[in-house]
Design a protein around this motif. Structure first.
Motif, PDB file in Angstrom:
ATOM      1  N   LEU A   1       1.279  -0.733  -0.370  1.00 11.16           N
ATOM      2  CA  LEU A   1      -0.078   0.072   0.038  1.00 11.16           C
ATOM      3  C   LEU A   1       1.038   1.694  -0.261  1.00 11.16           C
ATOM      4  N   VAL A   2       0.170   2.587  -1.418  1.00 14.22           N
ATOM      5  CA  VAL A   2       1.964   3.171  -1.286  1.00 14.22           C
ATOM      6  C   VAL A   2       0.618   4.427  -1.127  1.00 14.22           C
ATOM      7  N   LEU A   3       1.660   5.070  -0.112  1.00 15.78           N
ATOM      8  CA  LEU A   3       1.147   6.478  -0.099  1.00 15.78           C
ATOM      9  C   LEU A   3       1.860   7.802  -1.144  1.00 15.78           C
ATOM     10  N   ILE A   4       0.889   8.700  -1.922  1.00 14.66           N
ATOM     11  CA  ILE A   4       1.813   9.143  -2.277  1.00 14.66           C
ATOM     12  C   ILE A   4       1.313  10.723  -1.171  1.00 14.66           C
ATOM     13  N   GLY A   5       1.564  11.817  -2.271  1.00 13.97           N
ATOM     14  CA  GLY A   5       1.246  13.092  -2.027  1.00 13.97           C
ATOM     15  C   GLY A   5       2.092  14.853  -1.561  1.00 13.97           C
ATOM     16  N   MET A   6       2.277  15.372  -1.085  1.00 12.32           N
ATOM     17  CA  MET A   6       2.416  16.697  -0.895  1.00 12.32           C
ATOM     18  C   MET A   6       2.843  16.048   0.695  1.00 12.32           C
ATOM     19  N   MET A   7       3.779  17.000   0.640  1.00 15.38           N
ATOM     20  CA  MET A   7       4.578  17.268   2.309  1.00 15.38           C
ATOM     21  C   MET A   7       3.286  17.634   2.909  1.00 15.38           C
ATOM     22  N   GLY A   8       2.908  17.097   4.452  1.00 13.06           N
ATOM     23  CA  GLY A   8       1.620  17.536   4.929  1.00 13.06           C
ATOM     24  C   GLY A   8       0.341  16.908   4.614  1.00 13.06           C
ATOM     25  N   ALA A   9       0.366  15.869   3.443  1.00 16.20           N
ATOM     26  CA  ALA A   9      -1.028  15.408   3.338  1.00 16.20           C
ATOM     27  C   ALA A   9      -1.540  14.706   4.449  1.00 16.20           C
ATOM     28  N   GLY A  10      -0.365  13.745   4.869  1.00 17.39           N
ATOM     29  CA  GLY A  10      -0.650  12.909   5.765  1.00 17.39           C
ATOM     30  C   GLY A  10       0.038  11.730   5.651  1.00 17.39           C
ATOM     31  N   LYS A  11       1.205  11.655   5.054  1.00 25.00           N
ATOM     32  CA  LYS A  11       1.142  10.115   4.204  1.00 25.00           C
ATOM     33  C   LYS A  11       1.566   9.203   5.446  1.00 25.00           C
ATOM     34  N   SER A  12       2.251  10.269   6.973  1.00 23.83           N
ATOM     35  CA  SER A  12       2.438   9.146   7.931  1.00 23.83           C
ATOM     36  C   SER A  12       1.903   9.384   8.678  1.00 23.83           C
ATOM     37  N   SER A  13       1.195  10.041   9.160  1.00 22.49           N
ATOM     38  CA  SER A  13       0.622   9.403  10.235  1.00 22.49           C
ATOM     39  C   SER A  13      -0.637   8.377   9.451  1.00 22.49           C
ATOM     40  N   VAL A  14      -1.161   9.122   8.560  1.00 24.11           N
ATOM     41  CA  VAL A  14      -2.271   7.388   7.452  1.00 24.11           C
ATOM     42  C   VAL A  14      -1.596   6.847   7.358  1.00 24.11           C
ATOM     43  N   GLY A  15      -0.715   6.132   7.188  1.00 26.25           N
ATOM     44  CA  GLY A  15       0.563   5.291   7.236  1.00 26.25           C
ATOM     45  C   GLY A  15       0.771   5.050   8.018  1.00 26.25           C
ATOM     46  N   ALA A  16       0.470   4.973   9.171  1.00 23.18           N
ATOM     47  CA  ALA A  16       1.152   4.600  10.509  1.00 23.18           C
ATOM     48  C   ALA A  16      -0.290   3.983  11.348  1.00 23.18           C
ATOM     49  N   GLU A  17      -1.564   4.743  10.556  1.00 25.67           N
ATOM     50  CA  GLU A  17      -2.829   3.717  11.184  1.00 25.67           C
ATOM     51  C   GLU A  17      -2.842   2.366  10.218  1.00 25.67           C
ATOM     52  N   CYS A  18      -2.974   2.946   9.080  1.00 26.51           N
ATOM     53  CA  CYS A  18      -3.088   1.662   8.010  1.00 26.51           C
ATOM     54  C   CYS A  18      -2.026   0.319   8.127  1.00 26.51           C
ATOM     55  N   ALA A  19      -0.985   0.841   8.909  1.00 24.91           N
ATOM     56  CA  ALA A  19      -0.013  -0.497   9.135  1.00 24.91           C
ATOM     57  C   ALA A  19      -0.417  -0.954  10.475  1.00 24.91           C
ATOM     58  N   ARG A  20      -0.848   0.034  10.984  1.00 26.45           N
ATOM     59  CA  ARG A  20      -1.609  -0.278  12.490  1.00 26.45           C
ATOM     60  C   ARG A  20      -2.422  -1.616  11.823  1.00 26.45           C
ATOM     61  N   ARG A  21      -3.190  -1.037  11.111  1.00 28.08           N
ATOM     62  CA  ARG A  21      -4.840  -1.628  11.197  1.00 28.08           C
ATOM     63  C   ARG A  21      -3.995  -3.288  10.237  1.00 28.08           C
ATOM     64  N   LEU A  22      -3.565  -2.308   9.038  1.00 24.35           N
ATOM     65  CA  LEU A  22      -3.173  -3.755   8.429  1.00 24.35           C
ATOM     66  C   LEU A  22      -1.976  -5.205   9.178  1.00 24.35           C
ATOM     67  N   GLY A  23      -1.142  -5.223   9.411  1.00 26.01           N
ATOM     68  CA  GLY A  23      -0.841  -5.785  10.412  1.00 26.01           C
ATOM     69  C   GLY A  23       0.340  -6.031   9.621  1.00 26.01           C
ATOM     70  N   ARG A  24       0.657  -4.634   8.894  1.00 25.60           N
ATOM     71  CA  ARG A  24       2.460  -4.450   8.636  1.00 25.60           C
ATOM     72  C   ARG A  24       3.280  -3.184   8.610  1.00 25.60           C
ATOM     73  N   PRO A  25       4.478  -4.037   8.024  1.00 27.33           N
ATOM     74  CA  PRO A  25       5.435  -2.628   8.523  1.00 27.33           C
ATOM     75  C   PRO A  25       5.469  -0.870   7.491  1.00 27.33           C
ATOM     76  N   LEU A  26       5.791  -0.433   7.868  1.00 31.07           N
ATOM     77  CA  LEU A  26       5.209   0.945   7.373  1.00 31.07           C
ATOM     78  C   LEU A  26       6.723   1.648   7.899  1.00 31.07           C
ATOM     79  N   VAL A  27       6.585   1.669   6.594  1.00 28.89           N
ATOM     80  CA  VAL A  27       8.176   2.531   5.419  1.00 28.89           C
ATOM     81  C   VAL A  27       8.376   3.656   5.082  1.00 28.89           C
ATOM     82  N   ASP A  28       9.103   4.467   5.391  1.00 28.61           N
ATOM     83  CA  ASP A  28       8.730   6.014   4.820  1.00 28.61           C
ATOM     84  C   ASP A  28      10.304   6.587   4.677  1.00 28.61           C
ATOM     85  N   THR A  29      10.316   6.516   3.201  1.00 33.36           N
ATOM     86  CA  THR A  29      11.172   6.586   2.085  1.00 33.36           C
ATOM     87  C   THR A  29      12.043   7.382   2.707  1.00 33.36           C
ATOM     88  N   ASP A  30      11.653   9.114   2.830  1.00 33.21           N
ATOM     89  CA  ASP A  30      12.917   9.468   3.643  1.00 33.21           C
ATOM     90  C   ASP A  30      13.966   8.757   4.522  1.00 33.21           C
TER      91      ASP A  30
END
Ligand code: S3P
Length: 173
Positions: free
Chosen positions: A6-35
């Protein structure tokens, strides 16, 4: 067939990290941030790469990070740095390896969310102007990269994560 990222894209401030963390928690997957992958490859934090080696060097490492993440056999949630989809090779790799969801928000809201821009070397003093310019420049690249977009303007993190996971399911999770 392996499960897709599951890949999240968008501008700085779009919420990729916070939304990504919540999606990862619900899916039981690791969250990886390209930065974070870029910083690990370089051995120094992202702002230091920009300051000492420049943006072009950062983008080279970022392409490497995207390729590495796409190759992961473990299904991931991937939060991409805002500039990742500008590169056509990155777009191809991400679309092939995952379902790409574009998180969208109006520029004024992006500016409010990034706050003083700490740790984001591309943001100058006039955050709204810079974000507006980048948002316009990147619109077509984001559109070309994304399988689906989710508006984050009026929603909290839990609701956006819910919408993202519905979209993920509909686009071949
Ligand atoms: C960038 C966004 C940042 C980071 C770098 C460049 C961009 O990531 O990759 O500062 O070009 O938009 P976030 O989108 O996670 O802030």
């Amino acid at each position: 067939m392996t499960a897709r990222h599951l890949v999240l894209i968008g501008m700085m401030g779009a919420g990729k990290s916070s939304v990504g963390a919540e999606c990862a928690r619900r899916l039981g997957r690791p969250l990886v941030d390209t930065d974070d992958v870029v910083a690990a490859l370089a051995g120094v934090p992202v702002p230091e790469i920009f300051a000492t080696a420049g943006e072009a060097a950062f983008r080279t490492l970022e392409r490497q990070a995207v390729a590495d993440v796409c190759r992961s056999p473990e299904p991931l949630v991937v939060a991409c740095g805002g500039g990742v989809p500008v590169d056509a090779g990155n777009r191809r790799a991400l679309r092939a390896a995952g379902v790409v969801v574009w998180l969208r928000a109006p520029v004024a809201l992006l500016a409010a969310r990034v706050g003083d821009g700490d740790g984001r070397p591309l943001l100058g003093r006039d955050r709204i102007a810079t974000l507006g310019r980048l948002d316009a420049q990147r619109h077509d690249a984001y559109e070309a990269a994304a399988h689906v977009s989710v508006d984050t303007a009026d929603l909290d993190v839990e609701s956006v994560a819910g919408a993202v996971l519905v979209a993920f399911g509909e686009h071949g999770a």
